[in-house]
Design a protein around this motif. Structure first.
Motif, PDB file in Angstrom:
ATOM      1  N   LEU A   1       0.831  -1.199   0.000  1.00  0.00           N
ATOM      2  CA  LEU A   1       0.000   0.000   0.000  1.00  0.00           C
ATOM      3  C   LEU A   1       0.867   1.250   0.000  1.00  0.00           C
ATOM      4  O   LEU A   1       0.569   2.225  -0.703  1.00  0.00           O
ATOM      5  CB  LEU A   1      -0.946   0.000   1.204  1.00  0.00           C
ATOM      6  N   MET A   2       1.958   1.245   0.764  1.00  0.00           N
ATOM      7  CA  MET A   2       2.852   2.402   0.794  1.00  0.00           C
ATOM      8  C   MET A   2       3.460   2.649  -0.583  1.00  0.00           C
ATOM      9  O   MET A   2       3.587   3.804  -1.027  1.00  0.00           O
ATOM     10  CB  MET A   2       3.950   2.198   1.836  1.00  0.00           C
ATOM     11  N   ARG A   3       3.820   1.591  -1.288  1.00  0.00           N
ATOM     12  CA  ARG A   3       4.361   1.756  -2.646  1.00  0.00           C
ATOM     13  C   ARG A   3       3.329   2.398  -3.571  1.00  0.00           C
ATOM     14  O   ARG A   3       3.666   3.249  -4.408  1.00  0.00           O
ATOM     15  CB  ARG A   3       4.791   0.399  -3.206  1.00  0.00           C
ATOM     16  N   ARG A   4       2.069   2.003  -3.418  1.00  0.00           N
ATOM     17  CA  ARG A   4       1.020   2.562  -4.263  1.00  0.00           C
ATOM     18  C   ARG A   4       0.748   4.027  -3.920  1.00  0.00           C
ATOM     19  O   ARG A   4       0.507   4.855  -4.801  1.00  0.00           O
ATOM     20  CB  ARG A   4      -0.258   1.731  -4.125  1.00  0.00           C
ATOM     21  N   ILE A   5       0.783   4.351  -2.615  1.00  0.00           N
ATOM     22  CA  ILE A   5       0.556   5.739  -2.192  1.00  0.00           C
ATOM     23  C   ILE A   5       1.655   6.649  -2.718  1.00  0.00           C
ATOM     24  O   ILE A   5       1.395   7.716  -3.293  1.00  0.00           O
ATOM     25  CB  ILE A   5       0.468   5.821  -0.653  1.00  0.00           C
ATOM     26  N   THR A   6       2.910   6.245  -2.519  1.00  0.00           N
ATOM     27  CA  THR A   6       4.030   7.093  -2.943  1.00  0.00           C
ATOM     28  C   THR A   6       4.240   7.057  -4.452  1.00  0.00           C
ATOM     29  O   THR A   6       4.797   7.998  -5.017  1.00  0.00           O
ATOM     30  CB  THR A   6       5.333   6.668  -2.235  1.00  0.00           C
ATOM     31  N   GLY A   7       3.767   5.981  -5.109  1.00  0.00           N
ATOM     32  CA  GLY A   7       3.944   5.840  -6.550  1.00  0.00           C
ATOM     33  C   GLY A   7       2.777   6.395  -7.342  1.00  0.00           C
ATOM     34  O   GLY A   7       2.918   7.377  -8.075  1.00  0.00           O
ATOM     35  N   ARG A   8       1.603   5.826  -7.188  1.00  0.00           N
ATOM     36  CA  ARG A   8       0.454   6.246  -7.995  1.00  0.00           C
ATOM     37  C   ARG A   8      -0.037   7.638  -7.592  1.00  0.00           C
ATOM     38  O   ARG A   8      -0.490   8.413  -8.436  1.00  0.00           O
ATOM     39  CB  ARG A   8      -0.667   5.221  -7.879  1.00  0.00           C
ATOM     40  N   PHE A   9       0.035   7.971  -6.301  1.00  0.00           N
ATOM     41  CA  PHE A   9      -0.342   9.317  -5.857  1.00  0.00           C
ATOM     42  C   PHE A   9       0.829  10.304  -5.955  1.00  0.00           C
ATOM     43  O   PHE A   9       0.645  11.503  -5.742  1.00  0.00           O
ATOM     44  CB  PHE A   9      -0.842   9.286  -4.411  1.00  0.00           C
TER      45      PHE A   9
ATOM     46  N   PHE B   1       5.445  11.312   1.750  1.00  0.00           N
ATOM     47  CA  PHE B   1       4.326  10.864   2.580  1.00  0.00           C
ATOM     48  C   PHE B   1       4.819  10.376   3.938  1.00  0.00           C
ATOM     49  O   PHE B   1       5.866   9.734   4.036  1.00  0.00           O
ATOM     50  CB  PHE B   1       3.606   9.731   1.849  1.00  0.00           C
ATOM     51  N   THR B   2       4.069  10.686   5.010  1.00  0.00           N
ATOM     52  CA  THR B   2       4.509  10.340   6.363  1.00  0.00           C
ATOM     53  C   THR B   2       3.466   9.490   7.105  1.00  0.00           C
ATOM     54  O   THR B   2       2.277   9.544   6.808  1.00  0.00           O
ATOM     55  CB  THR B   2       4.796  11.604   7.204  1.00  0.00           C
ATOM     56  N   VAL B   3       3.971   8.732   8.070  1.00  0.00           N
ATOM     57  CA  VAL B   3       3.145   7.882   8.925  1.00  0.00           C
ATOM     58  C   VAL B   3       3.275   8.395  10.351  1.00  0.00           C
ATOM     59  O   VAL B   3       4.373   8.789  10.773  1.00  0.00           O
ATOM     60  CB  VAL B   3       3.609   6.415   8.851  1.00  0.00           C
ATOM     61  N   ALA B   4       2.179   8.424  11.102  1.00  0.00           N
ATOM     62  CA  ALA B   4       2.211   8.982  12.446  1.00  0.00           C
ATOM     63  C   ALA B   4       1.563   8.054  13.456  1.00  0.00           C
ATOM     64  O   ALA B   4       0.759   7.187  13.114  1.00  0.00           O
ATOM     65  CB  ALA B   4       1.510  10.341  12.478  1.00  0.00           C
ATOM     66  N   TYR B   5       1.933   8.265  14.705  1.00  0.00           N
ATOM     67  CA  TYR B   5       1.334   7.553  15.839  1.00  0.00           C
ATOM     68  C   TYR B   5       0.987   8.561  16.919  1.00  0.00           C
ATOM     69  O   TYR B   5       1.765   9.479  17.208  1.00  0.00           O
ATOM     70  CB  TYR B   5       2.303   6.515  16.416  1.00  0.00           C
ATOM     71  N   GLY B   6      -0.173   8.398  17.507  1.00  0.00           N
ATOM     72  CA  GLY B   6      -0.564   9.259  18.615  1.00  0.00           C
ATOM     73  C   GLY B   6      -1.872   8.783  19.195  1.00  0.00           C
ATOM     74  O   GLY B   6      -2.371   7.709  18.860  1.00  0.00           O
ATOM     75  N   MET B   7      -2.424   9.578  20.071  1.00  0.00           N
ATOM     76  CA  MET B   7      -3.723   9.260  20.650  1.00  0.00           C
ATOM     77  C   MET B   7      -4.374  10.553  21.117  1.00  0.00           C
ATOM     78  O   MET B   7      -3.702  11.582  21.314  1.00  0.00           O
ATOM     79  CB  MET B   7      -3.596   8.252  21.793  1.00  0.00           C
ATOM     80  N   THR B   8      -5.689  10.506  21.278  1.00  0.00           N
ATOM     81  CA  THR B   8      -6.445  11.689  21.674  1.00  0.00           C
ATOM     82  C   THR B   8      -5.873  12.318  22.934  1.00  0.00           C
ATOM     83  O   THR B   8      -5.730  13.546  23.028  1.00  0.00           O
ATOM     84  CB  THR B   8      -7.920  11.313  21.905  1.00  0.00           C
TER      85      THR B   8
END
Length: 582
Positions: free
Chosen positions: A373-381, A386-393
Motif C-alpha cells: 500500500l505504501m508503494r502505491r501511495i508514494t507511486g500512484r499518488f 508521505f509520512t506515517v504517524a502515531y498518537g492518541m487523543t
C-alpha cells in the motif's frame, strides 16, 4: 464557487527542506527512573527529542492573529462541497463575528460549546470562535444517536450546542426534539430541558427555522451587537494552559471519556506536525478525515493554520471520488487519510482519470500501512514525502511521525521519529521498569502534549497519568537503536494462545502481503484447549479469489505455526468507525 475575499498564495516559494534533527539518548543517571540498572545505560528504552525551535507560547487565537498578519491574503479554507472559499483575513472576520455572537449568548470563560457536525466551513469557524471567546469546544461524532449525544452533552455540561440539522440518515433536529421536547414551545435561548439541564442554546448551521433554536445567521447578527474590543478583552484573559478542547475517546473500555486538551498542547502539536510535513503558505491540504477527531482538528487544521497553509474539504464525509476530484481541481499538495481511505481511493474505478502531480506529502495513522500500500501511495499518488504517524487523543494528536525522506521500509515498519519537546520510555507493564532497547513494552509519553486529564474523572486520570507525569498509553511498542518506534499492538488486544503472546498486528501486516488481500483484521477467539486461537477476517481485492486453505499455505514457513490463523472468515466489507478505522 463563491469566493470570500478570494486570493491564493500558490506562488510562495517553499522554504528549504531541512533534514532530520538528531536524538538525545539520556543516560540512566539522567532518567526519571535512575535506580533501574538492569540494562546498560545507553541501551535503555528512554528517549527525549531536542529541538531547533522552542515551544510556541501562544493560544490558538493569538497564533491565528499572527497567521492573519503574515498571510492574510493567502487562502485558508476551501469547502468544495459547499462552494465557498476564504482567505485567512476573511476566515478570521467570520471567526471573530461568531465569537462575539457566542459572547452575546452569554458564554463565559470555560463554558462548553458542543459541535455536532460533519466537515463544513462552519466547523472550522466554530473551532476558532470557541477558542477566541474562551469556550471549551466539545467535539461530537456526527453519527451519535440519542443516548450517545445525551451522555456527551450532560457529561461535559454543555451550555451551547452548534449542530448541523442532519447527518446522512440521522435527523439531528428530530433527535434533539425527542431528547428535549421543551424545544417545541420555548423561545431560542430559553431552553430548560429536563434531560439536558445545562443546555441553554441550540444553534443550527443552516438558516432553516427550527423551533426553540437559533439560526446561524441570527447568531452572527447578534455578534454585531458586541464590540470587537469586548472580544479582545476576553481574549487577553485566556492563558495558554487553559483548556480549549474536550475530545471524547473511543470508549473501548466502557463509556467514552472526555480528554481535556489545552491551547498550549494543541498549538504546539499542530505546529510541529506542520514542521515535520514542511508546510508553507504554498501547501494545500486535502482533508477527507473527520474534523471532530484529532486527525482533522489538530493534525490537519492546526498544522495548516500555524504555517499559513490552506485546508481543502472535499466532502462532508469521506467520499473517495470527491477526494480524487478535489486533488486535481484544487491542486492539493498534501492528502490525509487512514489506510482504509487510501485503499478506497486507489481502487476507485475512476482513479486514472485525474492528475496527481501537485501532491507532495501527506499523513496517515490509526493502523499499520502494508508496504505494498505504501508503494502505491508514494507511486500512484506521487507523494514521495508521505509520512506515517502515531498518537492518541489523550496526547493531543501525534507523538511519533516519520520524516519525509525516510526509506519506504522505515515508513512501513515504524511510526517514525518522536516530535520535538517530548519524552518516551518503554516499560514492563507489570513492574513499570524501563526495558532494554528492542524489547517490547508499554509506550509511555511525557511532555506538553499530555492531556490535563479526563473531564470530571480523577480516578481514570490517575490511572492513565502517573505521579511523574507519564501518560501510560496501553500500546505495546519497541524503541529501536536509531530512535524510531514500532507499535506492535495493544496490551489488551494481545492474543494469548497456550501461554504464547501473539500480536494481531504482526499477523495482519504479513497477510497484507498476499496479492489477493485488500483488508484484514486479526482477533482472538475462545478455545477450550489453548485459551485463545487466532482468527483472521479477510476482505479480498476486486475480482480476487482465494480459499481459507490457500491463506494458510501462504503463511506456512513464513510465520510461526502457532501464529497461523486457525479460523479464517471472508467479508465484503468491514464496519468502520467515523475516522475510518476497522
Amino acid at each position: 464557487m463563491t469566493s470570500v475575499d478570494g486570493g491564493s498564495c500558490a506562488a510562495v516559494s517553499p522554504r528549504l527542506r531541512g533534514g532530520a534533527t538528531g536524538f538525545l539518548v539520556v543516560s540512566a543517571v539522567d532518567s526519571p527512573l535512575a535506580d533501574n540498572l538492569d540494562c546498560p545505560r545507553l541501551d535503555r528504552s528512554y528517549l527525549s527529542r531536542p529541538a531547533r525551535q522552542p515551544l510556541q507560547g501562544e493560544t490558538i487565537g493569538s497564533f491565528l492573529d499572527r497567521t492573519v498578519a503574515q498571510h492574510g491574503e493567502c487562502e485558508a479554507l476551501v469547502s468544495r462541497h459547499q462552494g465557498t472559499r476564504y482567505t485567512y483575513r476573511a476566515l478570521d472576520a467570520s471567526v471573530r463575528l461568531l465569537a462575539r455572537g457566542l459572547l452575546a449568548l452569554g458564554l463565559q470563560k470555560g463554558d462548553r460549546v458542543a459541535l455536532w457536525s460533519a466537515n463544513t466551513a462552519e466547523w472550522l469557524i466554530t473551532q476558532y470562535a470557541a477558542a477566541r471567546s474562551g469556550g471549551i469546544l466539545v467535539s461530537l461524532n456526527p453519527a451519535y444517536r440519542l443516548r450517545e449525544v445525551e451522555y456527551a452533552l450532560n457529561l461535559a455540561g454543555v451550555t451551547i450546542l452548534i449542530a448541523a440539522p442532519r447527518f446522512r440518515d440521522t435527523d439531528h433536529v428530530a433527535l434533539l426534539q425527542e431528547l428535549a421536547p421543551e424545544l417545541r414551545t420555548c423561545a431560542p435561548g430559553n431552553l430548560a430541558a429536563a434531560r439536558l439541564p445545562s443546555l441553554k442554546h441550540i444553534v443550527y448551521t443552516t438558516d432553516a427555522v427550527q423551533a426553540g433554536a437559533w439560526r446561524w445567521s441570527e447568531v452572527m447578527e447578534l455578534g454585531k451587537t458586541i464590540p470587537d474590543e469586548t472580544l479582545r478583552r476576553e481574549e487577553q484573559g485566556i492563558e495558554l494552559d487553559d483548556p480549549v478542547s474536550l475530545q471524547f475517546t473511543s470508549g473501548t473500555t466502557g463509556k467514552p471519556k472526555g480528554a481535556v486538551l489545552s491551547h498550549h498542547s494543541l498549538v504546539n502539536n499542530g505546529f510541529f506536525i506542520g514542521e515535520r510535513l514542511q508546510y508553507t503558505p504554498a501547501d494545500r491540504v486535502c482533508v477527507p478525515v473527520p474534523l471532530f477527531h484529532c486527525f482533522g482538528m489538530v493534525d490537519a487544521n492546526l498544522s495548516a493554520m500555524t504555517h499559513g497553509s490552506a485546508i481543502v474539504l472535499p466532502s462532508e464525509t469521506f467520499d473517495p471520488l470527491a477526494s480524487l476530484q478535489t486533488i486535481e481541481a484544487e491542486r492539493c499538495t498534501s492528502l490525509y487519510g487512514v489506510p482504509t481511505m487510501f485503499i478506497a481511493e486507489l481502487e476507485h474505478p475512476r482513479f486514472d482519470e485525474f492528475n496527481y502531480d501537485s501532491l507532495r506529502t501527506g499523513l496517515t495513522g490509526g493502523a499499520p500501512v502494508p508496504i505494498e500500500l505504501m508503494r502505491r501511495i508514494t507511486g500512484r499518488f506521487k507523494m514521495r514525502e508521505f509520512t506515517v504517524a502515531y498518537g492518541m487523543t489523550e496526547m493531543s494528536g501525534v507523538s511519533f511521525q516519520s520524516e519525509p525522506d525516510d526509506h519506504l521500509d522505515v515508513r512501513c515498519h515504524t511510526v517514525g521519529a518522536m516530535l520535538p519537546h517530548m519524552e518516551c520510555k518503554i516499560v514492563d507493564s507489570g513492574t513499570c521498569r524501563i526495558v532494554p532497547r528492542g524489547t517490547p513494552g508499554e509506550v509511555c509519553m511525557r511532555g506538553y502534549m499530555v492531556m490535563r486529564g479526563y473531564w470530571n474523572d480523577p480516578e481514570a486520570t490517575n490511572a492513565a497519568i502517573d505521579e511523574a507525569g507519564w501518560m501510560h498509553t496501553g500500546d505495546v511498542g519497541i524503541l529501536r537503536d536509531d530512535g524510531y518506534a514500532q507499535i506492535v499492538g495493544r496490551i489488551k488486544d494481545m492474543i494469548i494462545r497456550g501461554g504464547e503472546n501473539i500480536s494481531p498486528r504482526e499477523i495482519e501486516e504479513f497477510l497484507y502481503t498476499h496479492p489477493a488481500v485488500s483488508q484484514v483484521s486479526v482477533i482472538g477467539i475462545p478455545d477450550p484447549t489453548y485459551g485463545e486461537e487466532v482468527c483472521a477476517w479477510v476482505s479480498l481485492k476486486e475480482g480476487a479469489t482465494v480459499t481459507e486453505e490457500e491463506i494458510r499455505q501462504f503463511c506456512k514457513g513464513q510465520i510461526a505455526t502457532y501464529k497461523i490463523p486457525r479460523v479464517i472468515r471472508f467479508t465484503r466489507e468491514f464496519p468502520m468507525t467515523a475516522s475510518g478505522k476497522i
